[in-house]
Design a protein around this motif. Structure first.
Motif, short mmCIF file in Angstrom:
data_model
loop_
_atom_site.label_atom_id
_atom_site.label_comp_id
_atom_site.label_asym_id
_atom_site.label_seq_id
_atom_site.Cartn_x
_atom_site.Cartn_y
_atom_site.Cartn_z
N LYS A 152 0.85 -1.21 0.00
CA LYS A 152 0.00 0.00 0.00
C LYS A 152 0.87 1.24 0.00
O LYS A 152 0.65 2.19 -0.75
CB LYS A 152 -0.87 0.02 1.28
CG LYS A 152 -2.15 -0.73 1.18
CD LYS A 152 -2.91 -0.43 2.48
CE LYS A 152 -4.05 -1.40 2.68
NZ LYS A 152 -4.66 -1.24 4.01
N LYS A 181 -12.25 8.74 5.70
CA LYS A 181 -12.64 7.39 6.11
C LYS A 181 -13.84 7.46 7.05
O LYS A 181 -14.79 6.69 6.93
CB LYS A 181 -11.46 6.73 6.83
CG LYS A 181 -11.29 5.26 6.53
CD LYS A 181 -9.98 4.80 7.12
CE LYS A 181 -9.80 3.32 6.88
NZ LYS A 181 -8.52 2.83 7.34
N LEU A 240 -17.13 -2.34 7.18
CA LEU A 240 -15.68 -2.44 7.04
C LEU A 240 -15.29 -2.97 5.66
O LEU A 240 -14.32 -2.53 5.06
CB LEU A 240 -15.08 -3.32 8.14
CG LEU A 240 -15.04 -2.68 9.53
CD1 LEU A 240 -14.56 -3.67 10.57
CD2 LEU A 240 -14.14 -1.45 9.53
N GLN A 241 -16.09 -3.95 5.19
CA GLN A 241 -15.82 -4.51 3.85
C GLN A 241 -15.89 -3.43 2.78
O GLN A 241 -15.05 -3.34 1.91
CB GLN A 241 -16.85 -5.60 3.52
CG GLN A 241 -16.39 -6.98 3.92
CD GLN A 241 -17.44 -8.02 3.61
OE1 GLN A 241 -18.58 -7.70 3.27
NE2 GLN A 241 -17.06 -9.28 3.72
N GLY A 273 -12.94 -1.13 3.03
CA GLY A 273 -11.77 -1.85 2.48
C GLY A 273 -11.80 -1.83 0.96
O GLY A 273 -10.78 -1.59 0.30
N GLU A 326 -10.98 1.59 -0.39
CA GLU A 326 -9.55 1.85 -0.28
C GLU A 326 -8.80 1.10 -1.39
O GLU A 326 -7.94 1.65 -2.07
CB GLU A 326 -9.05 1.40 1.10
CG GLU A 326 -7.67 1.90 1.41
CD GLU A 326 -7.12 1.33 2.72
OE1 GLU A 326 -6.27 1.99 3.29
OE2 GLU A 326 -7.54 0.24 3.15
#
Lengths: 496, 77
Positions: free
Chosen positions: A193, A443, A461-462, A465, A468
């Motif tokens: 990342k 976020k 959260l998925q 993710g 991102e």
């Protein structure tokens, strides 16, 4: 081999990483050291022997210093090896500058100039020298023991992810990781990342802005209008940050892939409200080096018994010697960046302003309205970057004249149109947003929006993710277009 | 006067602020004006008033007031 080159990204890095992960832990340090030496030689084959000499010198003297119990001998020993390191740096980096200055002085009094043998500066020498001094002083202060294993010692200096332009790593920050080179999936993901972010900063932002900055800084002085000068310095201010912090993100990311945690070097420097705060956020591994190994010992040494008495009585309110130390240290910090008067002026200017802030200005500034403090910091930084960017003093002063509206070409904004494109505005916009710590806020906002649609936290959260991953993929694809296209510009700090 | 009280008085004098109340956990971030420059003033004032001397290593090793206090106490005892 540059971090942004095809050779590095598609061949060197994946091959070394595959071998590194496939072999046993005991062999990893050796593989990484050999890879680092190959990386060094591919960047600067002429200097590999000098680099090895510096390593051997510091390795042996580190051991000797560690074994010696006599305080007087230790003090003498550490001074001699530091002088030897600085002498090597001087010969390669400053001899030409020194002889040039000496010759102009000699010529002015009609004496014959001295002949100069100009050597090319070995890759990363300024960074290696500073790391070596920190290593020796830390042994002297008994903060660390000397590293006995030559391979591990060399790896701490040579590791390819940081050899070109830091961060300047201290032995205690890295020795444990060299002893236990463990790679985890977390490190791989985190490292990858960070590399993508670094690539994006360098290839998408810095290199795009650099084209305009380069054009504007090559305009003859008398043609430079005020709006164009401002566009030029805004571009260069953002280019420098994204170039160097992009490089550092990649250095830290690559380190992380291999299980190393290198120290952070930046903390959103352009959000600072004073120059003092700026230096707590910009090139941290260098500023803390100057603080710990030069500023504090120097200013402490300047405290005579008389001054000590005054300080303890509270009658020495302004510590002039410490203020002078700041100016001296920052002038040297300027000189560290390059052997030219423009860097000396840049450093001295920062030193003087920092001393003023420590003296009285800082207290006055506390009463300022926050946006005004930001404006002050950005003006100081941008004007001083002019000296950082332009080697010739006359041209630099003229550029500042144009910035302040006193240039020959005046205020006309006609020429501005030939530089301002949609692409530039877009990239400048992204760069400005990315200069402030917005990721956390974004976020949080995304989480609030998603929570309206999905109540379960795991689903939220998925989604975050995925968002991102999508962003990183977009940055990666855009960066790859640059990698596959024209060659990227070399990192600015690699020349120091 | 306990060591921490004496140290507090030095802090007030060096940072020119009588409202300073130090605790073990106090760091440079908590005190207005505690930067590299005033750090040297603070150390010199502590050395002179307690009649002690710090080593090169100690000069840059204090993480918070508690750390500094421990070093002072070990030196004066």
């Amino acid at each position: 081999m540059d971090f942004g080159s095809q050779n590095f990204l598609f061949f060197f890095l994946p091959i070394i990483y595959f071998v590194y992960c496939a072999i046993g832990i005991k062999m990893r340090s050796i593989v990484l050291l050999l890879a680092s030496l190959y990386f060094y030689a591919s960047g600067d084959s002429r200097s590999i022997l000098i680099f090895l000499d510096v390593l051997i010198l510091n390795y042996l003297f580190g051991l000797l210093l560690d074994r010696c119990d006599d305080p007087a001998k230790r003090a003498r020993g550490v001074a001699i090896v530091i002088a030897a390191n600085l002498a090597i740096l001087f010969i390669f980096k400053y001899l030409g500058f020194f002889c040039g200055t000496l010759n102009s002085a000699l010529q002015s009094i009609s004496l014959r100039p001295v002949g100069i043998q100009q050597f090319p500066i070995p890759l990363g020498l300024s960074f290696i020298t500073f790391q070596a001094i920190a290593y020796l002083v830390d042994i002297y202060r008994e903060d660390i023991r000397a590293e006995r294993n030559f391979f591990k010692f060399s790896l701490a200096f040579a590791m390819f992810s940081k050899i070109t332009a830091g961060p300047i790593v201290r032995m205690h920050q890295i020795e444990e990781q060299i002893a236990q080179p463990v790679v985890t999936l977390d490190d791989f993901v985190g490292g990858a990342k960070r590399i993508i972010i670094g690539l994006g900063k360098k290839l998408i932002i810095a290199d795009t802005i650099a084209k305009v900055a380069d054009q504007i800084f090559s305009i003859p002085s008398f043609e430079l209008t005020t709006p164009v000068a401002w566009l030029g310095i805004i571009c260069y201010t953002l280019q420098l940050y994204f170039d160097f912090s992009g490089y550092t993100d990649m250095a830290i990311g690559i380190g992380r892939l291999f299980g190393y945690r290198l120290p952070e070097n930046f903390d959103y420097p352009y959000t600072a409200k004073s120059l003092t705060e700026f230096w707590r956020r910009w090139h941290l591994s260098l500023s803390t080096w100057f603080r710990d190994y030069l500023y504090i010992p120097l200013s402490y040494a300047l405290m005579t018994d008389k001054i000590r008495q005054k300080i303890s009585e509270g009658t020495y309110k302004t510590n002039y010697r410490a203020l002078l130390s700041i100016v001296v240290v920052f002038t040297l910090c300027g000189l560290w960046h390059g052997s030219n008067w423009n860097f000396v002026i840049w450093g001295m200017l920062h030193g003087i302003i920092l001393a003023l802030e420590s003296w009285k200005l800082g207290k006055i500034m506390k009463k300022w309205w926050a946006p005004f403090s930001h404006l002050y910091l950005l003006s100081v930084i941008m004007i001083s970057w002019v000296f950082f960017r332009i080697p010739e003093l006359g041209r630099a002063l003229y550029f500042i004249k144009a910035l302040t509206g006193f240039g020959h070409a005046g205020f006309t904004s006609d020429q501005l149109r030939s530089y301002v494109t949609i692409e530039l505005l877009l990239v400048l916009g992204i760069a400005t947003i990315a200069s402030i710590p917005i990721a956390k806020g974004a976020k949080h906002l995304l989480k609030i929006i998603i929570s309206r649609f999905f109540s379960e936290e795991s689903t939220q959260l998925q989604f975050i993710g995925m968002a991102e991953a999508f962003m990183l993929a977009a940055v990666f694809v855009a960066s790859m277009q640059s990698v596959m296209g024209t060659a990227s510009k070399p990192f600015i700090y690699a020349q120091f | 006067m306990t060591t921490i009280e004496k140290l507090n008085a030095i802090f007030c004098q060096v940072f020119d602020d009588d409202s300073i109340q130090i605790e073990n956990e106090t760091t440079a971030n908590d005190i207005d004006g505690w930067d590299s420059l005033s750090h040297v003033n603070l150390i010199v004032a502590v050395e002179t008033q307690f009649g002690i001397k710090f080593s090169q290593k100690e000069l840059v090793s204090f993480k918070n007031v508690g750390d500094l206090l421990k070093r002072i106490e070990s030196k004066i005892s």
